[in-house]
Structure formats: structure tokens, C-alpha cells
Design a protein around this motif. Structure first.
Motif, PDB file in Angstrom:
ATOM      1  N   THR A   1      -4.550   5.296  -9.923  1.00 26.74           N
ATOM      2  CA  THR A   1      -5.759   6.166 -10.466  1.00 26.74           C
ATOM      3  C   THR A   1      -5.136   6.244 -12.004  1.00 26.74           C
ATOM      4  O   THR A   1      -6.082   6.776 -12.823  1.00 26.74           O
ATOM      5  N   GLU A   2      -4.037   6.235 -12.337  1.00 32.08           N
ATOM      6  CA  GLU A   2      -3.665   6.498 -13.796  1.00 32.08           C
ATOM      7  C   GLU A   2      -3.900   7.867 -14.242  1.00 32.08           C
ATOM      8  O   GLU A   2      -4.417   7.951 -15.384  1.00 32.08           O
ATOM      9  N   VAL A   3      -3.901   8.839 -13.289  1.00 36.91           N
ATOM     10  CA  VAL A   3      -4.178  10.076 -13.940  1.00 36.91           C
ATOM     11  C   VAL A   3      -3.041  10.783 -14.353  1.00 36.91           C
ATOM     12  O   VAL A   3      -1.783  10.379 -14.354  1.00 36.91           O
ATOM     13  N   GLU A   4      -3.389  11.713 -15.124  1.00 34.90           N
ATOM     14  CA  GLU A   4      -2.244  12.755 -15.821  1.00 34.90           C
ATOM     15  C   GLU A   4      -2.173  13.989 -14.880  1.00 34.90           C
ATOM     16  O   GLU A   4      -2.760  14.891 -15.127  1.00 34.90           O
ATOM     17  N   VAL A   5      -0.871  13.915 -14.232  1.00 42.10           N
ATOM     18  CA  VAL A   5      -0.706  15.111 -13.437  1.00 42.10           C
ATOM     19  C   VAL A   5       0.881  15.502 -13.327  1.00 42.10           C
ATOM     20  O   VAL A   5       1.613  14.435 -13.997  1.00 42.10           O
ATOM     21  N   ALA A   6       1.157  16.637 -12.938  1.00 38.91           N
ATOM     22  CA  ALA A   6       2.733  17.015 -12.996  1.00 38.91           C
ATOM     23  C   ALA A   6       3.239  16.750 -11.459  1.00 38.91           C
ATOM     24  O   ALA A   6       2.632  17.054 -10.641  1.00 38.91           O
ATOM     25  N   TYR A   7       4.316  16.124 -11.639  1.00 35.72           N
ATOM     26  CA  TYR A   7       5.156  15.933 -10.215  1.00 35.72           C
ATOM     27  C   TYR A   7       5.900  17.234  -9.905  1.00 35.72           C
ATOM     28  O   TYR A   7       6.807  17.332 -10.821  1.00 35.72           O
ATOM     29  N   LEU A   8       5.610  17.809  -8.936  1.00 35.27           N
ATOM     30  CA  LEU A   8       6.168  19.334  -8.833  1.00 35.27           C
ATOM     31  C   LEU A   8       7.171  19.044  -7.705  1.00 35.27           C
ATOM     32  O   LEU A   8       8.059  19.770  -7.534  1.00 35.27           O
ATOM     33  N   GLN A   9       7.185  18.215  -6.609  1.00 35.28           N
ATOM     34  CA  GLN A   9       8.121  18.108  -5.610  1.00 35.28           C
ATOM     35  C   GLN A   9       7.762  16.952  -4.889  1.00 35.28           C
ATOM     36  O   GLN A   9       6.658  16.590  -4.272  1.00 35.28           O
ATOM     37  N   ARG A  10       9.018  15.934  -4.529  1.00 37.25           N
ATOM     38  CA  ARG A  10       8.886  14.997  -3.518  1.00 37.25           C
ATOM     39  C   ARG A  10       9.070  15.434  -2.183  1.00 37.25           C
ATOM     40  O   ARG A  10       9.870  16.504  -1.982  1.00 37.25           O
ATOM     41  N   LEU A  11       8.434  15.190  -1.137  1.00 39.06           N
ATOM     42  CA  LEU A  11       8.191  15.450   0.078  1.00 39.06           C
ATOM     43  C   LEU A  11       8.965  14.815   1.295  1.00 39.06           C
ATOM     44  O   LEU A  11       8.882  15.203   2.266  1.00 39.06           O
ATOM     45  N   GLY A  12       9.422  13.871   0.911  1.00 36.73           N
ATOM     46  CA  GLY A  12      10.200  13.199   1.676  1.00 36.73           C
ATOM     47  C   GLY A  12       9.611  12.323   3.021  1.00 36.73           C
ATOM     48  O   GLY A  12      10.155  11.837   3.850  1.00 36.73           O
ATOM     49  N   PHE A  13       8.142  12.407   2.949  1.00 35.46           N
ATOM     50  CA  PHE A  13       7.650  11.777   4.296  1.00 35.46           C
ATOM     51  C   PHE A  13       6.346  10.759   3.509  1.00 35.46           C
ATOM     52  O   PHE A  13       6.355  10.783   2.537  1.00 35.46           O
ATOM     53  N   GLY A  14       5.713  10.030   4.472  1.00 36.11           N
ATOM     54  CA  GLY A  14       5.038   8.984   4.050  1.00 36.11           C
ATOM     55  C   GLY A  14       5.709   8.000   2.854  1.00 36.11           C
ATOM     56  O   GLY A  14       5.075   7.129   2.346  1.00 36.11           O
ATOM     57  N   LYS A  15       6.870   7.564   3.147  1.00 34.70           N
ATOM     58  CA  LYS A  15       7.570   6.509   2.651  1.00 34.70           C
ATOM     59  C   LYS A  15       7.212   5.234   3.020  1.00 34.70           C
ATOM     60  O   LYS A  15       6.865   4.699   4.259  1.00 34.70           O
ATOM     61  N   CYS A  16       6.897   4.379   2.012  1.00 31.67           N
ATOM     62  CA  CYS A  16       6.408   3.027   2.050  1.00 31.67           C
ATOM     63  C   CYS A  16       6.607   2.299   0.857  1.00 31.67           C
ATOM     64  O   CYS A  16       6.989   2.826  -0.039  1.00 31.67           O
ATOM     65  N   THR A  17       6.294   0.896   0.966  1.00 32.92           N
ATOM     66  CA  THR A  17       6.608  -0.086  -0.330  1.00 32.92           C
ATOM     67  C   THR A  17       5.525  -0.833  -0.486  1.00 32.92           C
ATOM     68  O   THR A  17       4.734  -1.441   0.556  1.00 32.92           O
ATOM     69  N   LEU A  18       4.939  -0.969  -1.758  1.00 29.40           N
ATOM     70  CA  LEU A  18       4.051  -2.061  -2.127  1.00 29.40           C
ATOM     71  C   LEU A  18       4.610  -3.000  -2.311  1.00 29.40           C
ATOM     72  O   LEU A  18       5.363  -3.352  -3.465  1.00 29.40           O
ATOM     73  N   LYS A  19       4.214  -4.060  -1.534  1.00 33.28           N
ATOM     74  CA  LYS A  19       4.889  -5.629  -1.458  1.00 33.28           C
ATOM     75  C   LYS A  19       4.143  -6.604  -1.870  1.00 33.28           C
ATOM     76  O   LYS A  19       2.933  -6.592  -1.634  1.00 33.28           O
ATOM     77  N   LEU A  20       4.653  -7.668  -2.321  1.00 28.00           N
ATOM     78  CA  LEU A  20       3.838  -8.964  -2.286  1.00 28.00           C
ATOM     79  C   LEU A  20       4.461  -9.657  -1.090  1.00 28.00           C
ATOM     80  O   LEU A  20       5.375  -9.566  -0.488  1.00 28.00           O
ATOM     81  N   ALA A  21       3.349 -10.505  -0.620  1.00 29.57           N
ATOM     82  CA  ALA A  21       3.581 -11.100   0.662  1.00 29.57           C
ATOM     83  C   ALA A  21       2.924 -12.380   0.558  1.00 29.57           C
ATOM     84  O   ALA A  21       2.051 -12.637  -0.143  1.00 29.57           O
ATOM     85  N   ILE A  22       3.724 -13.558   1.253  1.00 28.65           N
ATOM     86  CA  ILE A  22       3.017 -14.841   1.240  1.00 28.65           C
ATOM     87  C   ILE A  22       3.053 -15.548   2.513  1.00 28.65           C
ATOM     88  O   ILE A  22       3.772 -15.046   3.542  1.00 28.65           O
ATOM     89  N   PRO A  23       2.220 -16.587   2.506  1.00 29.32           N
ATOM     90  CA  PRO A  23       2.333 -17.271   3.827  1.00 29.32           C
ATOM     91  C   PRO A  23       3.676 -17.669   4.389  1.00 29.32           C
ATOM     92  O   PRO A  23       4.470 -18.191   3.516  1.00 29.32           O
ATOM     93  N   ASN A  24       4.064 -17.754   5.727  1.00 32.83           N
ATOM     94  CA  ASN A  24       5.071 -18.355   6.091  1.00 32.83           C
ATOM     95  C   ASN A  24       5.325 -19.599   5.628  1.00 32.83           C
ATOM     96  O   ASN A  24       6.295 -20.184   5.459  1.00 32.83           O
ATOM     97  N   LYS A  25       4.323 -20.526   5.556  1.00 33.61           N
ATOM     98  CA  LYS A  25       4.426 -21.888   5.219  1.00 33.61           C
ATOM     99  C   LYS A  25       3.878 -22.068   3.925  1.00 33.61           C
ATOM    100  O   LYS A  25       2.568 -21.890   3.763  1.00 33.61           O
ATOM    101  N   GLY A  26       4.383 -22.260   2.935  1.00 34.19           N
ATOM    102  CA  GLY A  26       3.735 -22.565   1.500  1.00 34.19           C
ATOM    103  C   GLY A  26       4.928 -22.868   0.685  1.00 34.19           C
ATOM    104  O   GLY A  26       5.813 -23.229   0.791  1.00 34.19           O
ATOM    105  N   ASP A  27       4.208 -23.131  -0.527  1.00 30.67           N
ATOM    106  CA  ASP A  27       5.101 -23.791  -1.598  1.00 30.67           C
ATOM    107  C   ASP A  27       5.665 -22.460  -2.748  1.00 30.67           C
ATOM    108  O   ASP A  27       6.264 -22.982  -3.546  1.00 30.67           O
TER     109      ASP A  27
END
Length: 283
Positions: free
Chosen positions: A77-103
Motif C-alpha cells: 500500500t506504500e503508506v507512511e507509518v511508523a514501525y513500533l514493534q515486530r510481533l513474531g507471528f504471521g511469518k511468511c514469504t512472498l515468493k516467485l513460483a513456477i511450473p514444475n515443468k517449464g523452461d
């Protein structure tokens, strides 16, 4: 007295953990599943239940003083906010993924390809930083089926376990962004006394989750050696036992440190080791 407003997910993967965190902070509120606003009875705070995409803007615009949301949503969302505390839950990764068969074998192979995603802003920055020119196709949901339908050559999506990718014939290809839940606030208002009090409560709960209260017995002659193996908040408490020459040692240590040192403690003469959970730690 001023009443703070904190925005959290109405539903979704961060909702239950956010509610649990606030309740563990000693906040009393009810009916959060059937209402968009829930007042806290024992602290000047109202909880707003919103779509996660709306939380950063509500905080930026001052409609809410605080918010709990994933970093991925803030970046998108590209908003301007202050990071106050990392909370240690909801961890995930935004990943690229491709078909198992491809070039597609390397990032450069994405040039001229189509990538489906619900995060076009984050993906666009990633591609630009890596000098890749690909078509971004924005899809609001079920991104993982896009390659199978011929809509895209690859996807960029949130991955927690990878099970959804596997069931759709996809495999992870590259990490775009790591994310977890964070407490955010409006810039310039971080030092508000009520906000600082709530942050202190949250930090005390987070510290307690990562530590254990340890009690063990040992002969007095072994105390100095055992103390070197117990990196507590300050120093262990040593209490004489009824049996002459024996003491009980009490301390608080990170759980990860304890499990790596238990054999050393036993070798140094520790006996009757008891490990207990901690509700809160206030420094």
C-alpha cells in the motif's frame, strides 16, 4: 481521558494471534466476532476490526492510532507509518513460483514472461531491482491456478508451507519479501504516553514467550560453574536448601539457550531441573 484506537484484521491469518496478544496484555473486551468496534473495559482503547488492506491507510490518516498488520500489506500500500514493534507471528514469504515443468531456470528467463500476483507494487520493485522486464498481471485471488489456466508463466504469492503450490504443480523459485506481523503507528505520535504503555505491555508478553523460568538444585561448590551456563536477565538467584551444602538456583533464560546447554548443566552438577512458562516479563 484520550481513548486510543487500534486496528486489527476482522478475519484472516492474523486475526486470532492479534486477539490473543491483546488479551495476554491484560486487555478485557468481548463480542469481537460480531462487531466492527470493540471497547476495552480496563484500558482507554477501542479495537477496530478491518480488512487487512485498509489498516495501514487508517493508521496513516489518523483514523486509528495503531494497527497490527503484515509487512507485506504495508509495502504494497506504500503508506507512511511508523514501525513500533515486530510481533513474531504471521511469518511468511512472498515468493516467485513456477511450473514444475517449464523452461524458466534463472531470473533472467522471466524477461518477456507474464507473472500473476496480488502484490503488483512489491513485485514491480523486485523486478526493477533485478533488471527483469516481465508483464505483471494483477489477480485478486487464487493466484496459484494462473499458470494452469494459461494466464501466466509464473506467480508471485504469499507462501507459508508450500502445500498450495505443490497441489497446483508449482515450485518455489525465488524469495521476494519476508514478512511478519508488526505493530504500526502514525508517524510523529510514537511517544504518546498511552501508546508507550501499550507497547510496554506487548513487549512484556513477547519476552515471556521467548523465555523460561528455570529452577534447579546443585551442591554449593558447583554454583559458580553453573552460573556461567545460565545467562539470565541479570544474575541467578541462589537460595540455600534444608540439606547442608545444597542450594536451589532460580533464573530466567531464553528457551533456545537452555536446550543447547542442558547437558552442560547436568555435567556441572545440576539436578532436579524444572522448566516453567512465564506469563509476562517487565523490565
Amino acid at each position: 481521558m484520550k481513548t486510543l484506537k487500534i486496528a486489527i484484521q476482522k478475519s484472516g491469518r492474523l486475526n486470532e494471534k492479534s486477539v490473543e496478544l491483546l488479551k495476554n496484555c491484560g486487555l478485557s473486551f468481548e463480542n469481537y466476532k460480531s462487531s466492527l468496534i470493540s471497547p476495552v473495559s480496563n484500558f482507554p482503547l477501542e479495537i477496530l476490526f478491518l480488512r487487512d488492506d485498509d489498516i495501514p491507510e487508517y493508521v496513516q490518516d489518523g483514523i486509528a492510532d495503531l494497527g497490527i498488520v503484515g509487512e507485506n500489506v504495508i509495502c504494497e500500500t506504500e503508506v507512511e507509518v511508523a514501525y513500533l514493534q515486530r510481533l513474531g507471528f504471521g511469518k511468511c514469504t512472498l515468493k516467485l513460483a513456477i511450473p514444475n515443468k517449464g523452461d524458466i531456470q534463472a531470473l533472467a528467463d522471466l524477461n518477456g514472461k507474464a507473472i500473476a500476483t496480488s502484490y503488483p507494487v512489491i513485485l514491480g520493485k523486485f523486478l526493477k531491482d533485478n533488471n527483469v522486464e516481465a508483464e505483471i498481471r494483477t489477480i485478486s485471488g487464487s493466484v496459484e491456478i494462473s499458470p494452469g489456466l494459461g494466464l501466466a508463466d509464473a506467480i508471485c504469492d504469499i507462501v507459508s508451507t508450500g502445500g498450495t503450490l505443490k497441489s497446483n504443480g508449482l515450485k518455489p523459485f525465488g524469495d521476494v519479501l519476508s514478512s511478519e506481523a508488526v505493530l504500526i503507528g502514525r508517524k510523529g505520535e510514537e511517544e504518546d504516553p498511552l501508546i508507550q504503555e501499550l507497547i510496554q505491555r506487548i513487549q512484556s508478553v513477547l519476552r515471556a514467550k521467548e523465555t523460561k523460568y528455570v529452577v534447579l538444585n546443585a551442591e554449593r561448590k558447583n554454583v559458580d560453574e553453573i552460573k556461567t551456563l545460565l545467562p539470565g536477565i541479570k544474575s541467578p538467584t541462589v537460595v540455600p536448601l534444608a540439606e547442608e551444602g545444597w542450594v536451589a538456583i532460580h533464573t530466567v533464560i531464553p528457551e533456545k539457550d537452555f536446550w543447547s546447554r542442558i547437558n552442560q548443566l547436568k555435567a556441572a552438577g545440576a539436578q532436579g531441573i524444572v522448566v516453567m512458562p512465564i506469563e509476562k516479563i517487565i523490565l
